[in-house]
Design a protein around this motif. Sequence first.
Motif, PDB file in Angstrom:
ATOM      1  N   GLN A 284       0.454   0.274   2.278  1.00  0.00           N
ATOM      2  CA  GLN A 284       1.425  -0.634   2.907  1.00  0.00           C
ATOM      3  C   GLN A 284       1.340  -0.571   4.430  1.00  0.00           C
ATOM      4  O   GLN A 284       1.472  -1.574   5.118  1.00  0.00           O
ATOM      5  CB  GLN A 284       2.843  -0.296   2.422  1.00  0.00           C
ATOM      6  CG  GLN A 284       3.066  -0.742   0.989  1.00  0.00           C
ATOM      7  CD  GLN A 284       4.327  -0.156   0.364  1.00  0.00           C
ATOM      8  OE1 GLN A 284       4.869   0.845   0.850  1.00  0.00           O
ATOM      9  NE2 GLN A 284       4.778  -0.756  -0.727  1.00  0.00           N
ATOM     10  N   GLN A 287      -1.685  -2.559   5.420  1.00  0.00           N
ATOM     11  CA  GLN A 287      -1.379  -3.993   5.287  1.00  0.00           C
ATOM     12  C   GLN A 287      -0.579  -4.494   6.494  1.00  0.00           C
ATOM     13  O   GLN A 287      -0.899  -5.544   7.072  1.00  0.00           O
ATOM     14  CB  GLN A 287      -0.576  -4.229   3.994  1.00  0.00           C
ATOM     15  CG  GLN A 287      -0.151  -5.678   3.816  1.00  0.00           C
ATOM     16  CD  GLN A 287       0.615  -5.923   2.523  1.00  0.00           C
ATOM     17  OE1 GLN A 287       0.590  -5.100   1.606  1.00  0.00           O
ATOM     18  NE2 GLN A 287       1.296  -7.050   2.444  1.00  0.00           N
ATOM     19  N   ARG A 293      -0.722 -10.623   4.272  1.00  0.00           N
ATOM     20  CA  ARG A 293       0.333 -11.001   3.324  1.00  0.00           C
ATOM     21  C   ARG A 293       0.159 -10.193   2.033  1.00  0.00           C
ATOM     22  O   ARG A 293      -0.928  -9.650   1.783  1.00  0.00           O
ATOM     23  CB  ARG A 293       0.231 -12.503   2.981  1.00  0.00           C
ATOM     24  CG  ARG A 293       0.343 -13.453   4.153  1.00  0.00           C
ATOM     25  CD  ARG A 293       0.228 -14.899   3.648  1.00  0.00           C
ATOM     26  NE  ARG A 293      -0.963 -15.121   2.828  1.00  0.00           N
ATOM     27  CZ  ARG A 293      -2.170 -15.466   3.308  1.00  0.00           C
ATOM     28  NH1 ARG A 293      -2.348 -15.653   4.598  1.00  0.00           N
ATOM     29  NH2 ARG A 293      -3.201 -15.638   2.488  1.00  0.00           N
ATOM     30  N   ASP A 294       1.173 -10.182   1.185  1.00  0.00           N
ATOM     31  CA  ASP A 294       1.089  -9.442  -0.082  1.00  0.00           C
ATOM     32  C   ASP A 294      -0.058  -9.959  -0.961  1.00  0.00           C
ATOM     33  O   ASP A 294      -0.707  -9.183  -1.658  1.00  0.00           O
ATOM     34  CB  ASP A 294       2.399  -9.574  -0.865  1.00  0.00           C
ATOM     35  CG  ASP A 294       3.501  -8.715  -0.265  1.00  0.00           C
ATOM     36  OD1 ASP A 294       3.199  -7.917   0.661  1.00  0.00           O
ATOM     37  OD2 ASP A 294       4.659  -8.851  -0.696  1.00  0.00           O
ATOM     38  N   ASP A 295      -0.297 -11.286  -0.922  1.00  0.00           N
ATOM     39  CA  ASP A 295      -1.347 -11.832  -1.787  1.00  0.00           C
ATOM     40  C   ASP A 295      -2.758 -11.532  -1.259  1.00  0.00           C
ATOM     41  O   ASP A 295      -3.749 -11.863  -1.904  1.00  0.00           O
ATOM     42  CB  ASP A 295      -1.163 -13.355  -1.959  1.00  0.00           C
ATOM     43  CG  ASP A 295      -1.341 -14.099  -0.642  1.00  0.00           C
ATOM     44  OD1 ASP A 295      -0.455 -14.008   0.221  1.00  0.00           O
ATOM     45  OD2 ASP A 295      -2.402 -14.749  -0.462  1.00  0.00           O
TER      46      ASP A 295
END
Length: 349
Positions: A284, A287, A293-295
């Motif tokens: 995380q 990221q 983004r999460d996707d």
Amino acid sequence: MLNSKIAGIGFYVPKNTYTNEDLKKYMDTSDEWIQERTGIQERHYADRLTETTTTMGVEAAKIAMERAGTTPDEIDFIVFATLSPDYYFPGCGVLLQRELKMKEIGALDVRNQCSGFVYALSVADQFIKTGMYKNILVVGSEKHSFGLDFSTRGRNVTVIFGDGAGAVVLQPATREGQGILSTHLHSDGSSAEILAMYNPGTHANHWSPQFPAKFDEAEIGQMFMSHAMIDEAQNFPYMDGPAVFKKAIVKLPEAVEESLKQNGLTTADLNMLIPHQANLRIAQFVQQKLHLRDDQVHNNIQRYGNTTAASVPIALCEAWEMGKIKEGDLVCLAAFGSGFTWASALIRW
Ligand code: UT7
């Protein structure tokens, strides 16, 4: 010169699952601690007697070969990454060659722990690019459950790890711009002892006087593995978790950015990042740092724990099976671990 491409991919995890609650039978820990610090809910452990690092690798390899439309007979080289080999030597590559009744092809074992699969992929990529081989089987597999300290003493390490295997078949790409665009390999041996299994080994306390191995120096036959070492649990992995964490959150994003920069691309071009599944908090953090983004990121440590050399191919295969990776997508693999070693691979799927 054409790139190499992943022509087939597969993964295998043993059917036995162990939840955080199950681990409480062996050590003083809690579901809350494990989930909060790592994101892990459960992991798979190999059957103690019938499954090994190699047999799990074989299962993953069979799926990868079937999806690539190749047979064991057509494979011309094996690269096998693991830190938990069936034997201290020989390596798992030859055992896999035997199990799959392959021809007398070359088999290379890679011992780069968490970045082992990305290193192995890079090695295979070079052999394809030079034209030396056409069908390489790259495997990452771990049977951690056999080599962990299940007492409270080992809880900071043991709760994190799980068993499993992932494999790919690498072949020459069939069109321009497809396949592995570049790989990037790094190491920093100044921190070798921060995450390590010291014994058995030949170091004779030369490198790590702060963690002296227990042996009687007069007894030459007992310096590799002594009763005292076992009594003091020196045959289990050691990890300074916070130190590893701090380095990982710097080096992982660096490795991703390096791969994009070399290819004239940015994080906006990235369809999927597969980070090594060491800790959900690390993934995380990476990221966030890369503004993804999460996707654009796939994590599955919640269900498998950290499977070291198997973690990247398992996550990659799972993301592909879920339809999160499609032809033409830009995919980055990034891993960091013991050594320290870290690595990335940028792939046009
Ligand atoms: O893939 C290979 C690379 N490895 C990694 O990337 C791992 C990176 N590091 C980490 O993921 C984290 O450092 C850990 C998950 C390993 C540990 O989390 P942390 O937040 O760094 O905890 P800590 O090691 O600083 O320990 C905090 C406390 C300690 O207790 P005290 O001294 O504060 O009383 C530990 O004894 O948590 C205790 N602890 C546990 N408590 C319950 C350690 N392990 C456990 C456990 N259950 N399993």
